[in-house]
Scaffold this motif. Structure first.
Motif, short mmCIF file in Angstrom:
data_model
loop_
_atom_site.label_atom_id
_atom_site.label_comp_id
_atom_site.label_asym_id
_atom_site.label_seq_id
_atom_site.Cartn_x
_atom_site.Cartn_y
_atom_site.Cartn_z
N THR A 136 0.83 -1.21 0.00
CA THR A 136 0.00 0.00 0.00
C THR A 136 0.86 1.25 0.00
O THR A 136 0.59 2.22 -0.73
N ILE A 137 1.92 1.24 0.82
CA ILE A 137 2.81 2.40 0.90
C ILE A 137 3.51 2.63 -0.44
O ILE A 137 3.58 3.77 -0.94
N ILE A 138 4.02 1.56 -1.05
CA ILE A 138 4.73 1.69 -2.33
C ILE A 138 3.79 2.18 -3.43
O ILE A 138 4.15 3.05 -4.23
N GLN A 139 2.59 1.63 -3.47
CA GLN A 139 1.64 2.06 -4.49
C GLN A 139 1.23 3.51 -4.30
O GLN A 139 1.06 4.25 -5.27
N TYR A 140 1.09 3.92 -3.05
CA TYR A 140 0.78 5.33 -2.77
C TYR A 140 1.91 6.23 -3.27
O TYR A 140 1.66 7.29 -3.88
N ALA A 141 3.16 5.81 -3.01
CA ALA A 141 4.31 6.59 -3.48
C ALA A 141 4.34 6.67 -5.00
O ALA A 141 4.63 7.72 -5.58
N LEU A 142 4.04 5.56 -5.68
CA LEU A 142 4.02 5.54 -7.14
C LEU A 142 2.93 6.45 -7.69
O LEU A 142 3.13 7.17 -8.67
N ARG A 143 1.74 6.40 -7.06
CA ARG A 143 0.65 7.26 -7.50
C ARG A 143 1.00 8.73 -7.32
O ARG A 143 0.73 9.57 -8.19
N THR A 144 1.61 9.04 -6.18
CA THR A 144 2.02 10.42 -5.92
C THR A 144 3.04 10.88 -6.95
O THR A 144 2.96 12.00 -7.47
#
Length: 326
Positions: free
Chosen positions: A113-121
């Protein structure tokens, strides 16, 4: 075709997590052996983690409301499915072991979840930067067109004044001047959509302009060109050389006894120089405000610092324009 980071990263993570888990487990520390069952278990867990990644990705990209609730429900369903899938394989049938792997799969949700959030950002930042750049480019184009629109009427006004003087004095080259003026504007229209031109194109336009100016007083203008062929395909703001040549006539008198000397030459530091002798006119006309400041602003809009500079002595004035590599 190159794979993007967002396609490679989940594969790497899903293969790496089970390996790290096994290396740090008691099983590996005690035996240090890797057998067929171990490889098969890695494969199954990697596939389950890969499916979990895409489940989270789907929820994060599609869910517009109650996103976190949907993530919790989606993960709960995934864990139930994972528990039943693990039950199909003999090395997961031990209940504590099976729950241990379900628990570890749940823990993987957090970094995913954290990695995907960073990628989306990061995607949003890149998209915003791209949109900002597109807006700036369009704004620059509009401003460049506005600056260039100030040049054309000024040149036409001067040309018509020259033609008036030639007609008034019954100059034999009046008709040829009109034909060359039409040809010059044909070239200007040809390059109308360009914000930059190659040096070779700029020189052609300037030479056409100088022909028009020399038509009134052929012995009053002398021009020397010293251009390194290596720079011919580099770029300048459109009609910049013609603008500088026009400024030479605007601010200086010319006659057969005291001709206007214009030297145009390239230098090793990547500049083209337009230099003229100083022979100021008797009348002191107010500047139109479109000349050197216009050129400086056009370089700024093209994102080039220190694109234009000038030097002046008691006898000569020189403007340096930076040649652009696109």
């Amino acid at each position: 075709m190159k794979l993007s980071l967002e396609k490679i990263l989940p594969i790497v993570l899903c293969l790496l997590f089970p390996v790290l888990n096994y290396i740090t487990s008691h099983e590996y520390i005690e035996s240090g052996n890797i057998n067929t069952d171990t490889i098969l278990r890695w494969t199954i867990i990697s596939v389950m983690l890969y499916l979990l990644w895409h489940l989270l990705y789907f929820i994060n990209t599609k869910a517009e409301t109650y996103k976190w609730l949907k993530i919790v429900l989606g993960c709960a369903i995934f864990l139930i499915v994972a528990y039943n899938v693990f039950s199909l394989f003999p090395f997961f049938r031990n209940r504590p072991v099976k729950w241990l792997f379900v628990y570890k799969s749940f823990i993987a949700i957090i970094p995913f979840t954290i990695i995907q959030y960073a990628l989306r950002t990061n995607r949003k930042v890149v998209r915003l930067e791209l949109e900002k750049e597109q807006v700036q480019t369009e704004n620059y184009r509009v401003q460049l067109e506005a600056l260039r629109s100030k040049v054309d009427p000024h040149f036409l006004f001067n040309s018509l004044n020259t033609l008036r003087g030639m007609v008034h004095s019954n100059h034999p080259q009046s008709e040829e001047f009109i034909l060359n003026l039409a040809d010059f504007y044909r070239q200007a229209l040809k390059y109308n959509e360009n914000t930059t031109l190659t040096l070779s194109e700029e020189l052609k336009v300037m030479e056409a302009f100088l022909f028009l100016m020399k038509s009134r007083n052929e012995t009053g203008v002398q021009m020397n060109l010293m251009i390194d062929d290596a720079f011919q395909n580099l770029f300048l703001p459109t009609l910049s050389l013609q603008l500088l040549a026009e400024n030479c006539f605007k601010h200086n008198a010319m006659s057969g006894k005291t001709p206007l000397l214009i030297n145009v030459y390239t230098s090793a530091d990547g500049f083209i120089n337009v230099e003229n002798n100083i022979n100021p006119k008797m009348e002191n006309k107010e500047s139109s405000g479109y000349g050197l400041e216009n050129l400086k602003r056009r370089y700024d809009l093209l994102g080039i610092d220190h694109g234009m500079c000038f030097t002046q002595s008691e006898t000569a004035f020189c403007v340096k324009l930076k040649l652009i590599t696109l």
